[in-house]
Design a protein around this motif. Structure first.
Motif, short mmCIF file in Angstrom:
data_model
loop_
_atom_site.label_atom_id
_atom_site.label_comp_id
_atom_site.label_asym_id
_atom_site.label_seq_id
_atom_site.Cartn_x
_atom_site.Cartn_y
_atom_site.Cartn_z
N UNK A 305 0.82 -1.21 0.00
CA UNK A 305 0.00 0.00 0.00
C UNK A 305 0.86 1.26 0.00
N UNK A 306 0.81 2.03 -1.07
CA UNK A 306 1.62 3.24 -1.16
C UNK A 306 1.14 4.34 -0.23
N UNK A 307 2.09 5.13 0.26
CA UNK A 307 1.78 6.33 1.02
C UNK A 307 1.80 7.55 0.10
N UNK A 308 2.77 7.57 -0.83
CA UNK A 308 2.92 8.70 -1.74
C UNK A 308 2.23 8.38 -3.07
N UNK A 309 1.28 9.22 -3.47
CA UNK A 309 0.56 9.09 -4.73
C UNK A 309 0.92 10.25 -5.65
N UNK A 310 1.06 9.96 -6.95
CA UNK A 310 1.24 11.01 -7.94
C UNK A 310 -0.03 11.22 -8.73
#
Length: 494
Positions: A305-310
């Protein structure tokens, strides 16, 4: 938010120089196939799956039952929403409002207070979450009771110096604290704008240098750390016509300060387990924004699960290629990557800039091409998160795209229990689509800027100007609202 004025430096001939420093992290460095090389041709990109209409689309997402659709909305709120949306659909009214908020009348004591009070009780209340932590928390709780979540954004952007960047940084930290104080899962994302925590002039310089390195892979950028690909072969590079000079010692110092600010925000979001979503901006600074996003994702995104989204703006002709390249690089490095897909909000300024430099617009030639790009990217990412790590936010006000994505997600088994997918709309916009998707079993968030009216004013102005087409097309929502108001009136009378 006001339409940005194109910086004069971009309209001049640019003359500025730069190598890649490996990042000290536990992750392996980028493989040679991901590093620029003048001797290697890029591998052919995989063709993303295509969203296709399905019977499940109409079953999952229905707007026929307006009573169910607006069951959590009070009659007073429905009346106000209908009135505000009707007003914003009248272009002369939008033109007058934006003129008024930029006029000298805003400097006249008494008149300014009257104008701000009017804005606060109408458009601000409709499109924003509140002016402070207390009102914002109340808005989020109200939204949560209706089955929706909030994406909180401190409504600032375009900082020009380190003092402004630091003030904005404190505001974003406060946003995380507000999110943490609310019921679990009521806030889906904290939004950050890199243009608010790094000086605009530095982002422009970094983007110039990154573009030149893409033109000349042997060009050295000593400050650059591991990063996913920022450009594709079709990415526009016309912003940088001459070889840029290297960052000055002062600029490198400012860059380190900006990176520290962003890493502290990422670290705090990791601590409280709330994803941080980086908003996209116009193409003159987007390469630098992507650099901040991707280099930080390599550091902070762990597990599934990513914390940083672009953010990918799919009205850009190179959006699909860039998405595929970045996703492939993340897979090769074992990094879970999250993306928000939007159509885009800088059409006018992007076209004007390209024309002023003698180039064609970077935006798709037709709205149909934009829809196809959004739907293709959506399908690719839906399959990706359904079968592996990562996350996806589908930020759309387009009902057809919502239906297609809902059908695809249904086929793949992605629903409310799957935290990898979030639909999103602006607060105060596309309420029918938001409630329809929520009723169909999906997680849905509203993009909710907050802050003092004076601070958020640029956001409101830009929304009014850049989304005037979408506001004018809000007839679908208004029609359903009127239908429900008529049903309630009939029920009350009879």
């Amino acid at each position: 938010m006001a339409t940005r004025v194109i910086p004069p430096r971009i309209l001049r001939k640019l003359r500025y120089n730069t190598a890649t420093k490996p990042l000290n992290s536990s992750h392996p460095p980028l493989s040679p196939s991901l590093s620029p090389s003048p001797c290697l041709l890029p591998a052919p990109l995989p063709s993303p799956a295509v969203l296709r209409p399905s019977a499940a689309a109409s079953d999952d997402l229905s707007f026929r039952d307006v009573e169910k659709l607006f069951s959590s909305v009070s009659t007073t709120s429905l009346l106000r929403s209908s009135a505000v949306l009707h007003a914003t659909a009248v272009e002369p009214m939008v033109d007058f409002g934006t003129w008024l908020l930029r006029s000298n009348l805003m400097h006249v004591h008494g008149i300014r207070d009257l104008i701000l009070a009017t804005v606060r009780n109408t458009f601000f209340d409709h499109f924003c979450a509140g002016e402070d932590a207390i009102t914002t928390a109340a808005s989020i709780r109200h939204l949560n009771r209706a089955g929706l979540r909030g994406m909180l954004v401190y409504g600032v952007e375009d900082a020009n110096d380190n003092d402004a960047c630091h003030r904005n940084f404190k505001g974003f930290l406060h946003t995380i604290d507000v999110s943490r104080s609310l019921p679990p899962s009521s806030v889906s994302f904290v939004i950050v704008k890199i243009t608010a925590i790094c000086p605009m002039s530095l982002l422009e310089r970094m983007s110039d240098l990154l573009r030149w390195q893409h033109k000349d892979p042997c060009f050295s950028l000593p400050w650059k750390q591991d990063c996913f690909p920022i450009f594709s072969e079709s990415s526009p590079l016309y912003h940088t016509s001459n070889k840029p000079e290297p960052l000055t010692p002062e600029e490198e110092k400012d860059l380190q300060l900006a990176i520290q600010r962003f890493h502290e925000l990422c670290h705090k979001c990791v601590q409280v387990n709330i994803p941080l979503l980086v908003d996209a901006e116009h193409t003159s600074v987007q390469p630098a924004i992507d650099y901040f996003t991707y280099s930080s994702a390599i550091l902070h995104n762990k597990g599934d699960n990513p914390i940083v989204f672009g953010t990918m703006q799919t009205y850009l002709k190179d959006a699909k290629e860039r998405l595929l390249l970045a996703a492939e690089a993340a897979d090769n490095m074992g990094i879970p990557m999250g993306f928000k897909l939007v159509r885009g909000a800088y059409m006018s300024s992007e076209t004007k800039l390209a024309e002023s430099l003698g180039y064609s617009s970077p935006i798709h030639d037709t709205i149909e091409d934009t829809h196809k790009c959004f739907n293709d990217c959506s399908s690719f990412m839906l399959e990706k998160v359904a079968n592996g790590p990562g996350g996806l936010v589908l930020a759309t006000h387009n009902v057809e795209s919502g239906k297609l994505a809902a059908a695809k997600a249904h086929e793949l088994g992605i629903g409310k229990v799957n935290h990898k997918l979030e639909f999103a709309q602006l607060h105060g916009m596309s309420e029918a689509l938001s409630f329809g998707l929520s009723n169909a079993g999906f997680q849905v968030s509203k993009y909710m800027p907050f802050g003092p009216v004076e601070t958020v004013m640029p956001y409101l102005l830009r929304r009014a100007e850049e989304n005037r087409g979408m506001l004018a097309a809000s007839g679908f929502d208004r029609q359903l609202m009127r239908k429900e108001l008529g049903r309630r009136l009939k029920a009350a009378v009879f």
